[in-house]
Every structure is written in structure tokens, then in C-alpha cells.
Design an enzyme around this catalytic site. Structure first.
Site, PDB file in Angstrom:
ATOM      1  N   HIS A 401      34.930  16.140 -24.552  1.00 54.31           N
ATOM      2  CA  HIS A 401      35.115  14.402 -25.190  1.00 54.31           C
ATOM      3  C   HIS A 401      33.987  14.894 -25.637  1.00 54.31           C
ATOM      4  CE1 HIS A 401      36.574  10.724 -26.308  1.00 54.31           C
ATOM      5  NE2 HIS A 401      37.214  10.488 -25.718  1.00 54.31           N
ATOM      6  N   ASP A 405      37.149  13.396 -29.955  1.00 60.70           N
ATOM      7  CA  ASP A 405      37.313  12.179 -29.637  1.00 60.70           C
ATOM      8  C   ASP A 405      39.290  12.053 -29.413  1.00 60.70           C
ATOM      9  OD1 ASP A 405      34.882  11.108 -29.485  1.00 60.70           O
ATOM     10  OD2 ASP A 405      35.142  10.120 -31.045  1.00 60.70           O
TER      11      ASP A 405
END
Ligand code: CO6
Length: 429
Positions: A401, A405
Site C-alpha cells: 500500500h 492504492d
């Protein structure tokens, strides 16, 4: 008192010269082991070079800005008495060597456009690490406060004081408990009962364990899941499988088809075929697919199908079969497990449906392919909805992450599923 020659270090296999960009000391300065002497730059990496000895800087031969060959004498250090008695050699060929590519862990160094970009450890740091049984993989996870994140002595000591004290406590608990089996003890979070069995991890198990912990520590994992209707692909594969084997002498499982779709999707989503190096994202030119292979001894290894984007289905099947076979017989070469840019784990092999795999560092994502199962499914036809028996599977993607995304990871994963669903059933082998 004798002198110690500071030489231009070898910063990588192919590097012959480097520029001294800055001196941190001047003639006459007193220095301690691990104090930074100078900064050096190549077209691949910038590094701070620490002193391997205690002493006084006697002579600096070249000013900052000088481009010099590896092995050139840059400075002389007058050894302190203590170091003199400890160090009988008055020079060493390389102040610091870059960690070798062939680490026992099989973990590759970060590679930038095919160039090696290794993390740099001073002899002192490596000495402390060895004394404290800190593996290279563990070292790689420690935050370094020096230039380009160089791990300094103080960083390692700080790390040892903090994070490891908990681990050490637990290890001691197991040892204590195992020698007093009639009195099970609970210390920290681990207890060992009288009838429990304590098994020493083998080297590979320890490496896998280290790598998994390191990966979770380095990158925040998130996992997305999609379902794919792969009925067309299954019917096609089942139809051509025997012909394929007869014609090419290779078995055709579903894996090469998963690999093909993944490779295509990666070409469209280069951020998933990437690595992170501090605040830089490295988009890899080639698609090198790491394939998790379960070994008969219960361990796991990830050989790499290189340049998957250049291979057709036969090429992918051949590479997969050869590597899986070699892995199961401990015949992989160091090169076979290097330079992966993305990984796939197929736990459908043992009929598992969904999982949340751990990223194989320094990659940024890993795909898990679940078991293809027949299921009743709703099909929307022009004549209305019907329920039909379809071949379905779950695909899950764990991604880093820091760089990927949810929207990007999710779109990429859906793209793989779409490619599998849209498989051309009229394809010839
Ligand atoms: N669905 C249905 N059928 C499958 C599947 C799936 N996903 N995968 C394999 N198979 C079939 C396959 O087609 C073969 O059948 P036939 O072709 O009809 O003979 C059969 O199962 C055996 O296949 P095999 O596994 O031998 O070969 P494959 O090419 O599919 O896979 C491999 C090669 C190296 C990936 C595999 O042998 C292997 O080692 N898989 C395990 C990998 C592993 O342990 N990963 C770690 C899992 S743990 O990731 C994990 C998230 C956590 C839980």
C-alpha cells in the site's frame, strides 16, 4: 605506530571507478571505527564510507570531486595503539565490500535497470550483527540514519536494544521450559507443555521465517479478491491438454494460462511490476514471474520465469515445468531464484479457495490463484437469467500500500480475471 591505507572501495561487481563527493574528515582529525570518512558516488549508488579503524587522519591524497579507480589509496590513518595491536595488517584491499549477490537467503539485491544496488554495511556493523546473530535479511529491515539509509553502529545497537529483546525473551522461555518438562512454564507469550514437541527449525525454514517477517515489517499489505468465471478456459485446456503433451512433451496445467494473463496485465499496469527503494519506485523493464513451489520437504521456494512477456504458452509451460521439477529436487541454481519482479502462488494445487499471500520482497505484489471449482451461477442471457454450472475461481492480490492504492490494485486484479474470462476458446496450440 603503523599506518592504515584507506582505499577506494569496490562498490559493485562491475564498478571500476567512483567519485569522492565529500570528505567528512580533515588531516589531523581523530577518528573512531565506523565514523564516516567520505562519501562516494557511482552512476549506480551513493555511499558513505566509514572508517574500519580507530586513529588519526594523517594524509588525504585527493580532494572532493576526484574520480578515482577502485583500489586507489585515498588516505592514510595513523593507527591508535589499541588498533595497532589488534590489526597487524596495515592496509586492506577494500574498505567495505558490497554484500555479495549470492546471499545464502537467496534474496536478491535490489536491481535498478539491471544494475545492482545493494545495501552497504561497514565491517563494524557486520561484526556486531554476526555476534548478535542478526541475519542479512534482518539487517536489511533496520532503519539506517546514514546517507541513503546506511545502517550505522548506533542504529544496530538501538535496534538490538529494542525489537530484539522481546524475541530473545521468548527464545529463552522455550529453552527453559524444554529442559524442565514436568513443570510447564509460561513466560511472555510462549509456554511449552510436558507433552509438547520442540522442533529446531532447519536453515531454510529460518530463512523463510525471516523473509516473511521482514516483508510484513517492510510493506503494509492489503489484499483484494475477485471471482472469475473460467469455464471457457477450463474446457479449452481439458480439450487440448493431451495433444499439447504429445506435440511438445510438456504438460499443460492451468498455471501457464494464469501466468500468461498476469504477464499481459502487468504490461498494462507497470506499477505492479515494481520495487520500492526508500522514496523511489523502480518500474521493472522485464516481467520476471516468481512462482511459489511447494517442495516435498514442506518448504517453499520461488524460482523465477524470466522475461515472461516474451514467452508464448509453450515457453511459459516449459519454464514452469522445468523450474518446478528442479525446485522439487533441490536442483535450482542461484540464478533461477533471482530477479523476480512479481510472484504467483497457486494454492489451487491443494484445492484451497482464497488466501492472503505475503509479498516476496523487494516486489510490490503477489497474486494467489485459488482452486477452480464447479458452481451454480447466474448467467444473464438475452432470453432472461438462468442458473448454469460454471467453472469458477477466486484470485487474490496482496499489494504494497506504500505504492499501490486500492483502485490500482483492484483494477489490475480485475484485468487478470477479465483476461481469463475472455479466453479465446478457438485458440490453437
Ligand atoms: N484449480 C484447479 N486445478 C488446479 C489448480 C487450480 N488452481 N492448480 C493446479 N490444478 C491441477 C492441475 O491442472 C493438475 O491437474 P491436471 O493438469 O489435470 O493433471 C493438478 O492440479 C496438479 O497440478 P500441479 O500443482 O502439479 O501443477 P501446476 O502447474 O498447476 O502448479 C506449482 C505448479 C509449482 C505452482 C504447484 O505444483 C505448487 O507447488 N503449488 C503450491 C504452491 C504453494 O505452496 N504456495 C504457497 C501456498 S500458501 O500462498 C499461501 C496465502 C498462503 C496461504
Amino acid at each position: 605506530m603503523s599506518q592504515f591505507k584507506i582505499l577506494m572501495p569496490k562498490l559493485g561487481e562491475s564498478i571500476q571507478e567512483a567519485t569522492v563527493t565529500k570528505w567528512f574528515v580533515k588531516e589531523g582529525d581523530l577518528i573512531a571505527e565506523d565514523d564516516v570518512l567520505f562519501e562516494v558516488a557511482t552512476d549506480k549508488v551513493d555511499s558513505e564510507i566509514p572508517s574500519p579503524v580507530d586513529g588519526r587522519v594523517e594524509k588525504i591524497f585527493f580532494p572532493a570531486g576526484s574520480l578515482l579507480p577502485v583500489g586507489e589509496i585515498l588516505a592514510l590513518i595513523r593507527l591508535s595503539d589499541e588498533d595497532e595491536s589488534e590489526t597487524r595488517i596495515a592496509e586492506q584491499p577494500v574498505v567495505n565490500e558490497v554484500l555479495s549477490d549470492t546471499r545464502e537467503t537467496g534474496k536478491e539485491p535490489l536491481s535498478l535497470s539491471g544494475k545492482q544496488l545493494n545495501r552497504f554495511y561497514s565491517p563494524l556493523v557486520r561484526k556486531i550483527a554476526a555476534a548478535e546473530s542478526v541475519s542479512l535479511e534482518e539487517l536489511d529491515t533496520i532503519h539506517g540514519s546514514g546517507l541513503s539509509g546506511r545502517v550505522q553502529k548506533k542504529d544496530l545497537l538501538h535496534y538490538l536494544e529494542g525489537t530484539r529483546s522481546q524475541v530473545v525473551t521468548n527464545v529463552k522461555t522455550v529453552e527453559t521450559s524444554s529442559v524442565t518438562p514436568t513443570a510447564p512454564q509460561v513466560k511472555g507469550s510462549i509456554s511449552v507443555g510436558a507433552e509438547d514437541q520442540v522442533i529446531e527449525m532447519d536453515r531454510i525454514r529460518k530463512l523463510i521465517a525471516d523473509h516473511m517477517v521482514m516483508s510484513k515489517r517492510v510493506s503494509p499489505h492489503v489484499t483484494s479478491v475477485v471471482e472469475a468465471d473460467v469455464t471457457g478456459l477450463v474446457l479449452w485446456r481439458n480439450k487440448v491438454k493431451d495433444d499439447f503433451q504429445r506435440k511438445y512433451g510438456e504438460k499443460l496445467t492451468f498455471m501457464p494460462l494464469f501466468m500468461e494473463a498476469t504477464s499481459k496485465a502487468l504490461a498494462e499496469y507497470p506499477w505492479l511490476n515494481a520495487s520500492v527503494n526508500e522514496d523511489k519506485i523502480i518500474l521493472r523493464k522485464h516481467i520476471n514471474l516468481g512462482i511459489a513451489v511447494a517442495k516435498p520437504d514442506g518448504n517453499l521456494i520461488v524460482p523465477v520465469v524470466k522475461h515472461a512477456e516474451e514467452k508464448n504458452l509453450l515457453g511459459l509451460a516449459k519454464s514452469l515445468n522445468n523450474l518446478a521439477e528442479a525446485a522439487r529436487h533441490n536442483k535450482l541454481s542461484p540464478d533461477d531464484i533471482r530477479e523476480g519482479t512479481f510472484s504467483i502462488t497457486n494454492f489451487g494445487s491443494f484445492r484451497n479457495l482464497i488466501g492472503t499471500p505475503i509479498i516476496n520482497q523487494p516486489q510490490v505484489a503477489i497474486l494467489a490463484t485459488g482452486s477452480i471449482e464447479k458452481k451454480p451461477a447466474v448467467l444473464e442471457l438475452p432470453t432472461g437469467d438462468v442458473i448454469a454450472i460454471r467453472h469458477k475461481m477466486y484470485l487474490s492480490l496482496s499489494y504494497d500500500h506504500r505504492v499501490v492504492d486500492g483502485a490500482l490494485g483492484g483494477a489490475f486484479l480485475r484485468r487478470i480475471a477479465d483476461l481469463l474470462e475472455q479466453f479465446d476458446i478457438n485458440r490453437t496450440v
